[in-house]
Scaffold this motif. Structure first.
Motif, mmCIF file in Angstrom:
data_model
loop_
_atom_site.group_PDB
_atom_site.id
_atom_site.type_symbol
_atom_site.label_atom_id
_atom_site.label_comp_id
_atom_site.label_asym_id
_atom_site.label_seq_id
_atom_site.Cartn_x
_atom_site.Cartn_y
_atom_site.Cartn_z
ATOM 1 N N GLU A 159 0.837 -1.198 0.000
ATOM 2 C CA GLU A 159 0.000 0.000 0.000
ATOM 3 C C GLU A 159 0.875 1.252 0.000
ATOM 4 O O GLU A 159 0.580 2.227 -0.687
ATOM 5 C CB GLU A 159 -0.941 0.014 1.203
ATOM 6 C CG GLU A 159 -2.064 -1.000 1.115
ATOM 7 C CD GLU A 159 -1.700 -2.369 1.696
ATOM 8 O OE1 GLU A 159 -0.490 -2.703 1.817
ATOM 9 O OE2 GLU A 159 -2.627 -3.117 2.027
ATOM 10 N N ARG A 160 1.976 1.222 0.768
ATOM 11 C CA ARG A 160 2.900 2.371 0.777
ATOM 12 C C ARG A 160 3.535 2.565 -0.602
ATOM 13 O O ARG A 160 3.641 3.689 -1.099
ATOM 14 C CB ARG A 160 3.975 2.182 1.850
ATOM 15 C CG ARG A 160 3.489 2.473 3.242
ATOM 16 C CD ARG A 160 4.615 2.470 4.264
ATOM 17 N NE ARG A 160 4.939 1.159 4.772
ATOM 18 C CZ ARG A 160 4.237 0.492 5.689
ATOM 19 N NH1 ARG A 160 3.142 1.028 6.186
ATOM 20 N NH2 ARG A 160 4.623 -0.684 6.105
ATOM 21 N N MET A 161 3.969 1.456 -1.226
ATOM 22 C CA MET A 161 4.589 1.559 -2.543
ATOM 23 C C MET A 161 3.601 2.106 -3.580
ATOM 24 O O MET A 161 3.965 2.958 -4.387
ATOM 25 C CB MET A 161 5.122 0.190 -2.994
ATOM 26 C CG MET A 161 6.364 -0.263 -2.245
ATOM 27 S SD MET A 161 7.757 0.895 -2.336
ATOM 28 C CE MET A 161 8.051 0.981 -4.087
ATOM 29 N N GLU A 174 1.965 6.734 -6.960
ATOM 30 C CA GLU A 174 0.931 7.671 -7.394
ATOM 31 C C GLU A 174 1.327 9.122 -7.072
ATOM 32 O O GLU A 174 1.157 10.022 -7.893
ATOM 33 C CB GLU A 174 -0.406 7.316 -6.731
ATOM 34 C CG GLU A 174 -1.562 8.134 -7.232
ATOM 35 C CD GLU A 174 -1.914 7.879 -8.689
ATOM 36 O OE1 GLU A 174 -2.498 8.786 -9.314
ATOM 37 O OE2 GLU A 174 -1.591 6.790 -9.217
ATOM 38 N N ILE A 175 1.859 9.350 -5.894
ATOM 39 C CA ILE A 175 2.293 10.695 -5.495
ATOM 40 C C ILE A 175 3.381 11.206 -6.429
ATOM 41 O O ILE A 175 3.324 12.344 -6.913
ATOM 42 C CB ILE A 175 2.791 10.694 -4.036
ATOM 43 C CG1 ILE A 175 1.605 10.509 -3.080
ATOM 44 C CG2 ILE A 175 3.575 11.960 -3.710
ATOM 45 C CD1 ILE A 175 2.008 10.166 -1.654
ATOM 46 N N ALA A 185 3.161 14.396 -8.949
ATOM 47 C CA ALA A 185 4.069 15.528 -8.700
ATOM 48 C C ALA A 185 4.956 15.820 -9.906
ATOM 49 O O ALA A 185 5.632 16.844 -9.935
ATOM 50 C CB ALA A 185 4.942 15.240 -7.478
ATOM 51 N N LYS A 186 4.972 14.935 -10.881
ATOM 52 C CA LYS A 186 5.812 15.094 -12.073
ATOM 53 C C LYS A 186 7.260 15.356 -11.671
ATOM 54 O O LYS A 186 7.959 16.176 -12.250
ATOM 55 C CB LYS A 186 5.274 16.203 -12.966
ATOM 56 C CG LYS A 186 3.878 15.901 -13.455
ATOM 57 C CD LYS A 186 3.320 17.012 -14.292
ATOM 58 C CE LYS A 186 1.902 16.631 -14.704
ATOM 59 N NZ LYS A 186 1.171 17.721 -15.243
ATOM 60 N N VAL A 232 10.691 2.736 -8.804
ATOM 61 C CA VAL A 232 10.168 4.071 -8.499
ATOM 62 C C VAL A 232 11.130 4.861 -7.600
ATOM 63 O O VAL A 232 11.145 6.076 -7.630
ATOM 64 C CB VAL A 232 8.756 3.983 -7.884
ATOM 65 C CG1 VAL A 232 8.780 3.401 -6.497
ATOM 66 C CG2 VAL A 232 8.075 5.335 -7.901
ATOM 67 N N LEU A 233 11.970 4.183 -6.839
ATOM 68 C CA LEU A 233 12.914 4.857 -5.940
ATOM 69 C C LEU A 233 14.365 4.762 -6.399
ATOM 70 O O LEU A 233 15.254 5.231 -5.704
ATOM 71 C CB LEU A 233 12.801 4.261 -4.527
ATOM 72 C CG LEU A 233 11.522 4.562 -3.777
ATOM 73 C CD1 LEU A 233 11.454 3.752 -2.488
ATOM 74 C CD2 LEU A 233 11.421 6.041 -3.475
ATOM 75 N N SER A 234 14.613 4.180 -7.544
ATOM 76 C CA SER A 234 15.987 3.875 -7.948
ATOM 77 C C SER A 234 16.891 5.095 -8.076
ATOM 78 O O SER A 234 18.089 5.004 -7.808
ATOM 79 C CB SER A 234 16.000 3.078 -9.246
ATOM 80 O OG SER A 234 15.444 3.840 -10.293
ATOM 81 N N ASP A 235 16.359 6.233 -8.466
ATOM 82 C CA ASP A 235 17.219 7.411 -8.628
ATOM 83 C C ASP A 235 17.143 8.375 -7.446
ATOM 84 O O ASP A 235 17.626 9.497 -7.520
ATOM 85 C CB ASP A 235 16.918 8.126 -9.945
ATOM 86 C CG ASP A 235 15.489 8.605 -10.069
ATOM 87 O OD1 ASP A 235 14.637 8.158 -9.271
ATOM 88 O OD2 ASP A 235 15.223 9.423 -10.965
#
Length: 133
Positions: free
Chosen positions: A21-23, A28-29, A33-34, A88-91
């Protein structure tokens, strides 16, 4: 030259066992936020990442805290694991926590609430386009 900056404050779904759910919420956020169009981005807030006790190898969470074994706790940190395995968090840069978990302390801030598993829930992440001049 113009440099763009995005600052995001988020409160992701709470409680243990809510990793997916957090992921989903984070994805989505970040999409809304682009953030990928920004040169610099900061994500901060009550991100609610927990410790997965199946990954604390050197004993219990409480033992690791008493011994200052932050390495073992980091290995159990959902955020660290998400950073390593989810695109989604790789960079993003995830600063290393070299201090005791800050959640959930009893009033006065010395002892943990025995009903809750300690964790680093309030976090700050950042990313920067290294081609900025």
């Amino acid at each position: 030259f113009a440099t763009t900056c995005t600052a995001i404050n988020a409160h992701l779904p709470a409680h243990e066992g809510k990793f997916h759910e957090r992921m989903d919420a984070l994805e989505e956020i970040l999409k809304k936020a682009k953030v990928l169009r920004s040169d610099i981005a900061v994500l901060a807030g009550d991100l609610n990442w927990r410790l997965d006790t199946d990954h604390v190898w050197d004993g219990s969470v409480e033992h690791c805290i008493r011994e200052g074994d932050w390495r073992s706790l980091r290995e159990a940190d959902e955020l660290v694991r998400a950073h390593e395995k989810h695109g989604v968090l790789s960079d993003w840069t995830v600063p290393v926590c070299e201090f005791p978990p800050t959640f959930k302390l009893k009033p006065g801030g010395i002892e943990y609430d025995p009903k809750r598993l300690p964790a680093w829930c309030d976090r700050v992440l950042f990313r920067a386009d290294t081609t900025i001049r």
